[in-house]
Structure formats: C-alpha cells, structure tokens
Design a protein around this motif. Structure first.
Motif, mmCIF file in Angstrom:
data_model
loop_
_atom_site.group_PDB
_atom_site.id
_atom_site.type_symbol
_atom_site.label_atom_id
_atom_site.label_comp_id
_atom_site.label_asym_id
_atom_site.label_seq_id
_atom_site.Cartn_x
_atom_site.Cartn_y
_atom_site.Cartn_z
ATOM 1 N N GLY A 54 -6.548 20.946 21.299
ATOM 2 C CA GLY A 54 -6.848 21.870 22.390
ATOM 3 C C GLY A 54 -7.355 22.975 22.248
ATOM 4 O O GLY A 54 -8.490 24.199 22.829
ATOM 5 N N ALA A 55 -6.511 23.323 20.612
ATOM 6 C CA ALA A 55 -7.335 24.764 20.561
ATOM 7 C C ALA A 55 -8.384 25.408 19.827
ATOM 8 O O ALA A 55 -9.205 26.754 20.059
ATOM 9 N N GLU A 212 -19.921 38.507 17.781
ATOM 10 C CA GLU A 212 -20.172 36.909 17.018
ATOM 11 C C GLU A 212 -19.161 35.954 17.428
ATOM 12 O O GLU A 212 -17.853 36.323 18.094
ATOM 13 N N PRO A 213 -19.189 34.586 16.644
ATOM 14 C CA PRO A 213 -18.266 33.657 17.158
ATOM 15 C C PRO A 213 -16.281 33.478 16.366
ATOM 16 O O PRO A 213 -16.833 34.598 15.517
ATOM 17 N N ILE A 214 -15.867 33.444 17.372
ATOM 18 C CA ILE A 214 -14.790 33.795 16.899
ATOM 19 C C ILE A 214 -14.638 32.374 15.119
ATOM 20 O O ILE A 214 -14.749 31.778 15.133
ATOM 21 N N PRO A 215 -13.706 33.435 13.978
ATOM 22 C CA PRO A 215 -13.892 32.697 12.643
ATOM 23 C C PRO A 215 -13.578 31.541 12.867
ATOM 24 O O PRO A 215 -11.838 31.295 13.857
ATOM 25 N N VAL A 216 -13.697 30.690 11.973
ATOM 26 C CA VAL A 216 -13.061 29.305 12.171
ATOM 27 C C VAL A 216 -11.415 28.936 11.700
ATOM 28 O O VAL A 216 -10.541 28.686 12.355
ATOM 29 N N TRP A 217 -11.261 30.366 10.406
ATOM 30 C CA TRP A 217 -9.896 30.539 9.949
ATOM 31 C C TRP A 217 -9.412 30.853 10.804
ATOM 32 O O TRP A 217 -7.520 31.028 11.015
ATOM 33 N N VAL A 218 -9.904 32.235 11.773
ATOM 34 C CA VAL A 218 -8.571 32.588 13.013
ATOM 35 C C VAL A 218 -8.157 30.872 14.351
ATOM 36 O O VAL A 218 -7.162 31.061 14.316
ATOM 37 N N LYS A 219 -9.293 30.544 14.206
ATOM 38 C CA LYS A 219 -8.438 29.074 15.336
ATOM 39 C C LYS A 219 -7.645 28.477 14.670
ATOM 40 O O LYS A 219 -6.616 27.818 15.575
ATOM 41 N N LEU A 220 -8.225 27.622 13.332
ATOM 42 C CA LEU A 220 -7.448 27.493 12.727
ATOM 43 C C LEU A 220 -5.928 27.725 12.872
ATOM 44 O O LEU A 220 -4.486 27.396 12.470
ATOM 45 N N ALA A 221 -5.525 29.166 12.072
ATOM 46 C CA ALA A 221 -4.021 29.761 11.663
ATOM 47 C C ALA A 221 -3.370 29.433 13.305
ATOM 48 O O ALA A 221 -2.834 29.225 13.346
ATOM 49 N N CYS A 222 -3.864 30.168 14.280
ATOM 50 C CA CYS A 222 -3.539 30.023 15.499
ATOM 51 C C CYS A 222 -3.323 28.560 16.142
ATOM 52 O O CYS A 222 -2.061 28.509 16.831
ATOM 53 N N ALA A 223 -3.894 27.945 15.798
ATOM 54 C CA ALA A 223 -3.651 26.538 15.842
ATOM 55 C C ALA A 223 -2.748 25.913 15.327
ATOM 56 O O ALA A 223 -1.697 24.628 15.985
ATOM 57 N N LEU A 224 -2.358 26.029 14.405
ATOM 58 C CA LEU A 224 -1.747 24.763 13.288
ATOM 59 C C LEU A 224 -0.010 25.901 13.659
ATOM 60 O O LEU A 224 1.419 25.316 14.231
ATOM 61 N N MET A 225 0.008 27.486 14.191
ATOM 62 C CA MET A 225 1.559 27.744 14.489
ATOM 63 C C MET A 225 1.432 27.585 15.865
ATOM 64 O O MET A 225 2.999 27.405 16.235
ATOM 65 N N LEU A 226 1.028 27.563 16.589
ATOM 66 C CA LEU A 226 1.027 26.872 18.232
ATOM 67 C C LEU A 226 1.366 25.329 17.766
ATOM 68 O O LEU A 226 3.033 24.981 18.418
ATOM 69 N N SER A 227 1.422 24.708 17.042
ATOM 70 C CA SER A 227 1.364 23.506 16.559
ATOM 71 C C SER A 227 2.683 23.307 15.925
ATOM 72 O O SER A 227 3.189 22.416 16.229
ATOM 73 N N LEU A 228 3.135 24.047 14.508
ATOM 74 C CA LEU A 228 4.329 24.035 13.945
ATOM 75 C C LEU A 228 5.532 24.541 14.749
ATOM 76 O O LEU A 228 6.495 23.939 15.287
ATOM 77 N N GLY A 229 4.853 25.571 15.856
ATOM 78 C CA GLY A 229 6.455 25.984 17.463
ATOM 79 C C GLY A 229 6.633 24.530 18.063
ATOM 80 O O GLY A 229 7.904 24.171 18.261
ATOM 81 N N THR A 230 5.734 24.022 18.648
ATOM 82 C CA THR A 230 5.707 23.152 19.037
ATOM 83 C C THR A 230 6.473 22.087 18.850
ATOM 84 O O THR A 230 7.587 21.272 19.528
ATOM 85 N N TYR A 231 6.199 22.109 17.340
ATOM 86 C CA TYR A 231 7.294 20.897 16.633
ATOM 87 C C TYR A 231 8.607 21.459 17.129
ATOM 88 O O TYR A 231 9.651 20.377 16.394
ATOM 89 N N ALA A 232 8.737 22.316 16.580
ATOM 90 C CA ALA A 232 9.633 22.838 16.435
ATOM 91 C C ALA A 232 11.008 22.608 17.322
ATOM 92 O O ALA A 232 12.644 22.619 17.211
ATOM 93 N N GLY A 233 10.540 22.826 19.015
ATOM 94 C CA GLY A 233 11.144 22.119 20.201
ATOM 95 C C GLY A 233 11.482 23.560 20.673
ATOM 96 O O GLY A 233 11.683 24.366 20.479
ATOM 97 N N GLY A 234 11.634 23.303 22.102
ATOM 98 C CA GLY A 234 12.482 24.119 23.058
ATOM 99 C C GLY A 234 13.907 23.794 24.068
ATOM 100 O O GLY A 234 13.476 23.629 25.404
ATOM 101 N N TRP A 235 14.394 22.650 22.931
ATOM 102 C CA TRP A 235 15.208 21.881 23.456
ATOM 103 C C TRP A 235 16.150 22.803 24.768
ATOM 104 O O TRP A 235 16.331 22.253 26.119
ATOM 105 N N ARG A 236 16.501 24.011 24.930
ATOM 106 C CA ARG A 236 17.339 24.562 26.051
ATOM 107 C C ARG A 236 16.092 24.856 28.001
ATOM 108 O O ARG A 236 16.735 24.213 28.724
#
Length: 332
Positions: A54-55, A212-236
C-alpha cells in the motif's frame, strides 16, 4: 546543515513509523482474528505484506503532510522542530498502546507538528489544518458509523433467507479479502505520512526539492518500517477493537472492514486527505454493531475511545512543544 541531525531526524521518523505499525496493526486485523477468520500470526503476516504494498500506491497524502500543514522551517531550528514533533507523536503512541486505547497515530503526528511549529515560531497553515485534519477528524467517524450501519443492513437483507452456517463460513473466507483491503489502505495512508516528514527533513537539509518525486529509498524505508511494526503486533489494542466494543461475527467483521477500506481509499485517492485508520474502523464497528441492537455496542468503551480522539492532538502538541524547548536549550 548538520548531517548528523538529518540522520537522527530520519531515524526517529522511521521509528515513529514502526510504532505506527504495531499501534495500528490491530485496525486491519482485529475483526478477522476475533471472528477466527484468520489466526493472529497469519493475519499479522498478511497485514505486513499489504502495508508494504500500500505504501507504493500513491503520494498525495505525503504531499499534504509535507507542504500543507506547516511552513517548512529552515536550518537547525527546522530540524529541531521536526525532531520534537516526532517525539511528541511517539510518546503519545506508546502511552495509548500501553493502556490499550486505539487512538490515532496520524493525529498524534499532526498534533506534534503543530505543537513543535508553534514552539519554534514556524507558521502553521490553519486553513490546511482545518480542511485536511480537523474536518476529516470529525467527518470520517460519522461516515464510518453510517456506512457501517448501511452496509451491514444490506448484508442482513440480502442473506435473510440463506443458511446461517453457510453464510458465516462464506463471510469468514471473505474477511481475508476485506482485512487485506484494510491493511492495503493502512499502508497507503500511514506510510505516506512519514514519507512527508522525511521529505520535509530532506528539503530542510537542501538534499531534495519539493518539485522532485519522492525518492524510492524513502518509500521503501517507510514501507518496511511500517510493515515490521505491523508484524510486531498490537495485542492490547486488538482486544479492544475485536472484543470490547462488540462481539463480532464474520458478516459483521466483513462489513466493518469493507467499510473502513473503502473510506480510506476514497480519502487518499480522491481528496488526498490523511484520515485516521483508527477512527474509521472503530466507528464502522460501532455502526455495524448497532444493527443488532443499539445496546449491543458497549458504549462505555466507545466513550473512552472517543475521548482519546479529542485529547490526542493537544496532548501530542504539548509533548512536542516541551520537547522542542529541551532541544532548543540543549542544541540550538
């Protein structure tokens, strides 16, 4: 411009994205887990992948965040303002995560931006804040509530003569698709918010231009961190959304998720407005639950959640303003 300050600010922005992931991952999957349509780990893995995808779907929300809310500050003061804004947002995210309250990471970020900008003497575009943040903050839950009610009413009418067991089984399968849509919409909305902050930091450091367009590395870094945080879960928070507001069955879970995903995609693509995933899905769950009977929704829990909506922006703004004061005394 101090390169170290830029690196630290971007690092904190990515950490905010990570906290956003585990704080808001419940939004996408709580209903699917609570109805046993998906196991928790399978749901988290699916949500992580869809957040990543989605990112990359757009950049309109990122442009609103980077250019439409506050004047881009300059120099070391500007970097201090961004740093303080992120500290305010992260602090509020961690507090609400600890207490299991599904507050909005988005509004924590926006509150942090406004608070830090005011403390640092930077212009706040109040028209942009009103149009892009405040109005959607009040309007999106109303739309979610009404749309959730209408979608669930339509499902009940269409399947009124069907076999209940087969219907529940079919909607349990359909929830895989609706949960994926929620996660995709979350990635589309929330990864872009951090992209906007990172782009602003790069502009302050004279590394990038807004044209300038948003750099690809910015998109990738933000997407990966959001994805990693998602997998860490939010059980509460997942327990709050999945069980404490109302006991959901598969048709209700599908209705809530389909409603939430549709609103998020429409907001991002049509209006380029950064709305809160939390607000939308929570209000959709309430609307869906109200079709059973009004008192089926545990409105006491809903009241506490709504209270969290109203205090998130000012609370994050205060923390951010205080953080800027400390940064100013220590480094500026």
């Amino acid at each position: 411009m101090d390169t170290f300050a830029l690196i630290v600010t971007i690092g904190v922005a990515l950490f905010f994205t990570y906290t956003n992931g585990f704080h808001d991952s419940a939004n996408a999957i709580a209903t699917s887990v609570s109805t046993r349509a998906l196991t928790p780990r399978a749901a988290l893995a699916m949500a992580a992948v869809m957040n990543l995808a989605g990112a990359f779907l757009g950049s309109g929300v990122a442009e609103t965040v980077s250019k439409g809310l506050i004047q881009t500050p300059e120099g070391s003061t500007g970097m201090g303002i961004l740093f303080a804004a992120l500290v305010g947002a992260i602090t509020w995210n961690l507090i609400t995560w600890y207490y299991g309250l599904p507050s909005s990471s988005s509004h924590a970020l926006f509150g942090g931006m406004v608070g830090a900008a005011l403390a640092g003497g930077t212009t706040v575009y109040w028209d942009g804040v009103l149009e892009k943040i405040i109005i959607p903050m009040f309007l999106s839950p109303v739309v979610g509530l009404l749309a959730g009610y209408l979608v669930m009413t339509a499902i009940m009418w269409i399947f009124r003569n069907s076999n209940p067991h087969k219907t529940r089984r079919g909607f349990r399968i359909a929830q895989t698709v609706s949960a994926a849509g929620m996660a995709l919409g979350h990635g589309l909305q929330d990864a872009q918010k951090t992209m906007g902050i990172v782009v602003m930091a790069l502009v302050i450091a004279d590394v990038e231009e807004y044209s300038e367009p948003i750099p690809v590395w910015v998109k990738l870094a933000c997407a990966l961190m959001l994805s990693l945080g998602t997998y860490a879960g939010g059980w509460r928070i997942m327990r709050t959304l999945g069980r404490k507001i109302i006991e959901l069955d598969p048709p209700q879970g599908f209705a809530a998720e389909a409603t939430g995903a549709t609103i998020m995609f429409g907001s991002a693509f049509v209006f380029q407005t950064p709305i809160s995933t939390t607000h939308v899905i929570t209000s959709a769950i309430m609307g869906v639950g109200a079709t059973k009977r009004v008192n089926a929704v545990r409105w006491g829990v809903a009241k506490n959640i709504i209270l969290g909506w109203f205090i998130t922006m000012p609370a994050a703004a205060l923390v951010a303003a205080g953080s800027y004061g400390l940064v100013y005394l220590a480094f500026l």
